[in-house]
Design a protein around this motif. Structure first.
Motif, PDB file in Angstrom:
ATOM      1  N   GLY A 180       0.810  -1.214   0.000  1.00 48.80           N
ATOM      2  CA  GLY A 180       0.000   0.000   0.000  1.00 48.80           C
ATOM      3  C   GLY A 180       0.839   1.256   0.000  1.00 48.80           C
ATOM      4  O   GLY A 180       0.522   2.220  -0.715  1.00 48.80           O
ATOM      5  N   VAL A 181       1.910   1.264   0.786  1.00 45.01           N
ATOM      6  CA  VAL A 181       2.780   2.444   0.840  1.00 45.01           C
ATOM      7  C   VAL A 181       3.399   2.716  -0.525  1.00 45.01           C
ATOM      8  O   VAL A 181       3.463   3.861  -0.979  1.00 45.01           O
ATOM      9  CB  VAL A 181       3.889   2.275   1.900  1.00 45.01           C
ATOM     10  N   VAL A 182       3.856   1.661  -1.185  1.00 46.09           N
ATOM     11  CA  VAL A 182       4.461   1.834  -2.513  1.00 46.09           C
ATOM     12  C   VAL A 182       3.433   2.401  -3.487  1.00 46.09           C
ATOM     13  O   VAL A 182       3.698   3.377  -4.202  1.00 46.09           O
ATOM     14  CB  VAL A 182       5.042   0.512  -3.034  1.00 46.09           C
ATOM     15  N   GLY A 183       2.254   1.798  -3.531  1.00 51.18           N
ATOM     16  CA  GLY A 183       1.218   2.287  -4.446  1.00 51.18           C
ATOM     17  C   GLY A 183       0.787   3.706  -4.117  1.00 51.18           C
ATOM     18  O   GLY A 183       0.631   4.546  -5.010  1.00 51.18           O
ATOM     19  N   PHE A 184       0.597   3.981  -2.842  1.00 51.82           N
ATOM     20  CA  PHE A 184       0.192   5.318  -2.408  1.00 51.82           C
ATOM     21  C   PHE A 184       1.224   6.361  -2.811  1.00 51.82           C
ATOM     22  O   PHE A 184       0.884   7.409  -3.378  1.00 51.82           O
ATOM     23  CB  PHE A 184       0.006   5.340  -0.887  1.00 51.82           C
ATOM     24  N   THR A 185       2.493   6.080  -2.529  1.00 47.71           N
ATOM     25  CA  THR A 185       3.530   7.080  -2.787  1.00 47.71           C
ATOM     26  C   THR A 185       3.731   7.312  -4.274  1.00 47.71           C
ATOM     27  O   THR A 185       3.946   8.456  -4.714  1.00 47.71           O
ATOM     28  CB  THR A 185       4.856   6.660  -2.135  1.00 47.71           C
ATOM     29  N   GLN A 186       3.654   6.251  -5.075  1.00 44.17           N
ATOM     30  CA  GLN A 186       3.838   6.425  -6.512  1.00 44.17           C
ATOM     31  C   GLN A 186       2.687   7.209  -7.131  1.00 44.17           C
ATOM     32  O   GLN A 186       2.894   8.046  -8.027  1.00 44.17           O
ATOM     33  CB  GLN A 186       3.984   5.062  -7.187  1.00 44.17           C
ATOM     34  N   ALA A 187       1.465   6.964  -6.672  1.00 40.34           N
ATOM     35  CA  ALA A 187       0.332   7.749  -7.163  1.00 40.34           C
ATOM     36  C   ALA A 187       0.430   9.200  -6.687  1.00 40.34           C
ATOM     37  O   ALA A 187       0.166  10.134  -7.454  1.00 40.34           O
ATOM     38  CB  ALA A 187      -0.981   7.118  -6.697  1.00 40.34           C
ATOM     39  N   ALA A 188       0.837   9.377  -5.431  1.00 35.93           N
ATOM     40  CA  ALA A 188       1.007  10.731  -4.898  1.00 35.93           C
ATOM     41  C   ALA A 188       2.080  11.485  -5.681  1.00 35.93           C
ATOM     42  O   ALA A 188       1.958  12.697  -5.910  1.00 35.93           O
ATOM     43  CB  ALA A 188       1.367  10.676  -3.417  1.00 35.93           C
ATOM     44  N   MET A 189       3.122  10.769  -6.100  1.00 37.09           N
ATOM     45  CA  MET A 189       4.175  11.400  -6.892  1.00 37.09           C
ATOM     46  C   MET A 189       3.608  12.056  -8.145  1.00 37.09           C
ATOM     47  O   MET A 189       3.985  13.182  -8.518  1.00 37.09           O
ATOM     48  CB  MET A 189       5.231  10.349  -7.261  1.00 37.09           C
ATOM     49  N   LEU A 190       2.675  11.374  -8.814  1.00 37.29           N
ATOM     50  CA  LEU A 190       2.076  11.923 -10.034  1.00 37.29           C
ATOM     51  C   LEU A 190       1.235  13.162  -9.738  1.00 37.29           C
ATOM     52  O   LEU A 190       1.182  14.088 -10.547  1.00 37.29           O
ATOM     53  CB  LEU A 190       1.228  10.856 -10.720  1.00 37.29           C
ATOM     54  N   ASP A 191       0.592  13.172  -8.573  1.00 36.46           N
ATOM     55  CA  ASP A 191      -0.177  14.352  -8.178  1.00 36.46           C
ATOM     56  C   ASP A 191       0.737  15.514  -7.777  1.00 36.46           C
ATOM     57  O   ASP A 191       0.531  16.664  -8.195  1.00 36.46           O
ATOM     58  CB  ASP A 191      -1.087  14.023  -6.992  1.00 36.46           C
ATOM     59  N   LEU A 192       1.748  15.206  -6.974  1.00 29.71           N
ATOM     60  CA  LEU A 192       2.554  16.261  -6.363  1.00 29.71           C
ATOM     61  C   LEU A 192       3.531  16.899  -7.336  1.00 29.71           C
ATOM     62  O   LEU A 192       3.920  18.056  -7.148  1.00 29.71           O
ATOM     63  CB  LEU A 192       3.300  15.696  -5.157  1.00 29.71           C
ATOM     64  N   ARG A 193       3.926  16.175  -8.364  1.00 31.63           N
ATOM     65  CA  ARG A 193       4.873  16.772  -9.314  1.00 31.63           C
ATOM     66  C   ARG A 193       4.252  17.983 -10.004  1.00 31.63           C
ATOM     67  O   ARG A 193       4.987  18.885 -10.453  1.00 31.63           O
ATOM     68  CB  ARG A 193       5.325  15.725 -10.334  1.00 31.63           C
ATOM     69  N   GLU A 194       2.932  18.048 -10.083  1.00 30.69           N
ATOM     70  CA  GLU A 194       2.261  19.212 -10.668  1.00 30.69           C
ATOM     71  C   GLU A 194       2.425  20.455  -9.801  1.00 30.69           C
ATOM     72  O   GLU A 194       2.167  21.574 -10.240  1.00 30.69           O
ATOM     73  CB  GLU A 194       0.769  18.914 -10.870  1.00 30.69           C
ATOM     74  N   HIS A 195       2.851  20.264  -8.549  1.00 34.29           N
ATOM     75  CA  HIS A 195       3.102  21.383  -7.631  1.00 34.29           C
ATOM     76  C   HIS A 195       4.595  21.571  -7.390  1.00 34.29           C
ATOM     77  O   HIS A 195       4.996  22.224  -6.413  1.00 34.29           O
ATOM     78  CB  HIS A 195       2.391  21.131  -6.300  1.00 34.29           C
ATOM     79  N   ASP A 196       5.427  20.998  -8.241  1.00 35.65           N
ATOM     80  CA  ASP A 196       6.884  21.081  -8.108  1.00 35.65           C
ATOM     81  C   ASP A 196       7.384  20.447  -6.821  1.00 35.65           C
ATOM     82  O   ASP A 196       8.392  20.878  -6.251  1.00 35.65           O
ATOM     83  CB  ASP A 196       7.359  22.534  -8.202  1.00 35.65           C
ATOM     84  N   ILE A 197       6.691  19.413  -6.353  1.00 36.71           N
ATOM     85  CA  ILE A 197       7.136  18.624  -5.207  1.00 36.71           C
ATOM     86  C   ILE A 197       7.726  17.319  -5.724  1.00 36.71           C
ATOM     87  O   ILE A 197       7.094  16.627  -6.515  1.00 36.71           O
ATOM     88  CB  ILE A 197       5.970  18.315  -4.249  1.00 36.71           C
ATOM     89  N   LYS A 198       8.933  17.002  -5.287  1.00 37.98           N
ATOM     90  CA  LYS A 198       9.541  15.733  -5.649  1.00 37.98           C
ATOM     91  C   LYS A 198       9.105  14.666  -4.641  1.00 37.98           C
ATOM     92  O   LYS A 198       8.961  14.948  -3.451  1.00 37.98           O
ATOM     93  CB  LYS A 198      11.064  15.851  -5.670  1.00 37.98           C
ATOM     94  N   THR A 199       8.901  13.445  -5.121  1.00 32.78           N
ATOM     95  CA  THR A 199       8.406  12.368  -4.273  1.00 32.78           C
ATOM     96  C   THR A 199       9.151  11.075  -4.587  1.00 32.78           C
ATOM     97  O   THR A 199       9.276  10.688  -5.749  1.00 32.78           O
ATOM     98  CB  THR A 199       6.900  12.141  -4.498  1.00 32.78           C
ATOM     99  N   THR A 200       9.634  10.422  -3.533  1.00 29.93           N
ATOM    100  CA  THR A 200      10.369   9.171  -3.681  1.00 29.93           C
ATOM    101  C   THR A 200       9.916   8.185  -2.614  1.00 29.93           C
ATOM    102  O   THR A 200       9.667   8.587  -1.472  1.00 29.93           O
ATOM    103  CB  THR A 200      11.890   9.401  -3.517  1.00 29.93           C
ATOM    104  N   THR A 201       9.826   6.922  -2.976  1.00 30.55           N
ATOM    105  CA  THR A 201       9.703   5.885  -1.964  1.00 30.55           C
ATOM    106  C   THR A 201      10.965   5.033  -1.985  1.00 30.55           C
ATOM    107  O   THR A 201      11.437   4.629  -3.047  1.00 30.55           O
ATOM    108  CB  THR A 201       8.447   5.012  -2.161  1.00 30.55           C
ATOM    109  N   ILE A 202      11.545   4.830  -0.805  1.00 30.58           N
ATOM    110  CA  ILE A 202      12.742   4.013  -0.651  1.00 30.58           C
ATOM    111  C   ILE A 202      12.322   2.660  -0.089  1.00 30.58           C
ATOM    112  O   ILE A 202      11.592   2.588   0.896  1.00 30.58           O
ATOM    113  CB  ILE A 202      13.763   4.694   0.283  1.00 30.58           C
ATOM    114  N   MET A 203      12.810   1.590  -0.708  1.00 29.76           N
ATOM    115  CA  MET A 203      12.380   0.240  -0.353  1.00 29.76           C
ATOM    116  C   MET A 203      13.593  -0.576   0.089  1.00 29.76           C
ATOM    117  O   MET A 203      14.212  -1.280  -0.714  1.00 29.76           O
ATOM    118  CB  MET A 203      11.691  -0.403  -1.559  1.00 29.76           C
ATOM    119  N   PRO A 204      13.952  -0.506   1.375  1.00 33.36           N
ATOM    120  CA  PRO A 204      15.128  -1.242   1.843  1.00 33.36           C
ATOM    121  C   PRO A 204      14.833  -2.722   2.046  1.00 33.36           C
ATOM    122  O   PRO A 204      13.713  -3.123   2.354  1.00 33.36           O
ATOM    123  CB  PRO A 204      15.449  -0.580   3.185  1.00 33.36           C
TER     124      PRO A 204
END
Length: 233
Positions: free
Chosen positions: A157-181
């Motif tokens: 869920g975190v991976v899916g949430f963050t990747q979808a949020a990335m597509l939304d937030l990039r329109e506001h010049d916000i960078k978004t990354t999920t790190i998967m250790p």
């Protein structure tokens, strides 16, 4: 992103990965807020981190109002918020027929809903400052395993949430990354770090990774990063 005068917030920042990231950001010259559920824990972590540029906040990410208050406190103290790292998480492992409702809810509420609460509470600051949002997921977010149904569900869920949020937030010049250790030396699942953990990823390694991400060219966005130990034991 120039790191000069930047302000970062790290949930679950009292130990393990969160503390390692906080330590790296403090060394890089940022003002850093860390949160955890117990005030005594965050105060001790603040003391261990040292310096006047660390803010200790008691906040339970499962409670949206706690995260709202945390962001308000950060802005009141440092004037703004540029970088948010949603790291707080826990794991409870059992076969699905033995996994309790309490453990399921604890993982979903903390690992997944908590990540949403942290972003929801901070997104206006990130928009105003063209900031950076990072979630700490896990390789368990793409690789399922026995006894891990609840943990897998939360991290998928975190991976899916963050990747979808990335597509939304990039329109506001916000960078978004999920790190998967993968395997990390930490106190996760009540583990006590010891010499036998030397083969694992170290918290400071992930701290350096976050600093490197923040120093990348603004035109470059590693939106999802899988990171493993070089060897297995």
């Amino acid at each position: 992103m120039s790191l000069e005068n930047k302000v970062a917030y790290i949930t679950g920042g009292t130990k393990g990965i969160g503390f390692g990231i906080a330590e790296a950001l403090v060394k890089a010259g940022l003002k850093v807020a860390i949160s955890g559920r117990k005030q005594t824990d965050v105060e001790k972590a603040k003391q261990d981190l040292g310096g006047d540029n660390v803010l200790a906040i008691a906040s339970d990410v499962r409670n949206f109002e706690d995260e709202q208050k945390a962001v308000e406190q950060i802005v009141a103290t440092f004037g703004k918020l540029d970088i948010v790292i949603a790291n707080a998480g826990l794991g409870k492992f059992a076969p699905i027929d033995q996994l309790s409702l309490e453990d399921w809810n604890a993982m979903i509420d903390t690992n997944l809903t908590g990540v949403f609460h942290t972003l929801k509470a901070s997104v206006e600051q990130l928009k105003a400052n063209k900031g950076y949002y990072i979630s700490i997921a896990s390789l368990a977010g793409t690789n399922f395993f026995a006894n891990g149904a609840g943990y897998n569900a939360s991290k998928f869920g975190v991976v899916g949430f963050t990747q979808a949020a990335m597509l939304d937030l990039r329109e506001h010049d916000i960078k978004t990354t999920t790190i998967m250790p993968g395997s990390v030396t930490s106190h996760f699942n009540e583990h006590e770090p010891n010499e036998a953990d030397g083969w694992k990823i170290q918290p400071e390694d992930l701290g350096q990774m976050v600093v490197d991400l923040l120093n990348l060219n603004p035109n470059v966005l590693p939106s999802k990063i899988e990171v493993r130990p070089t060897k297995t034991k």
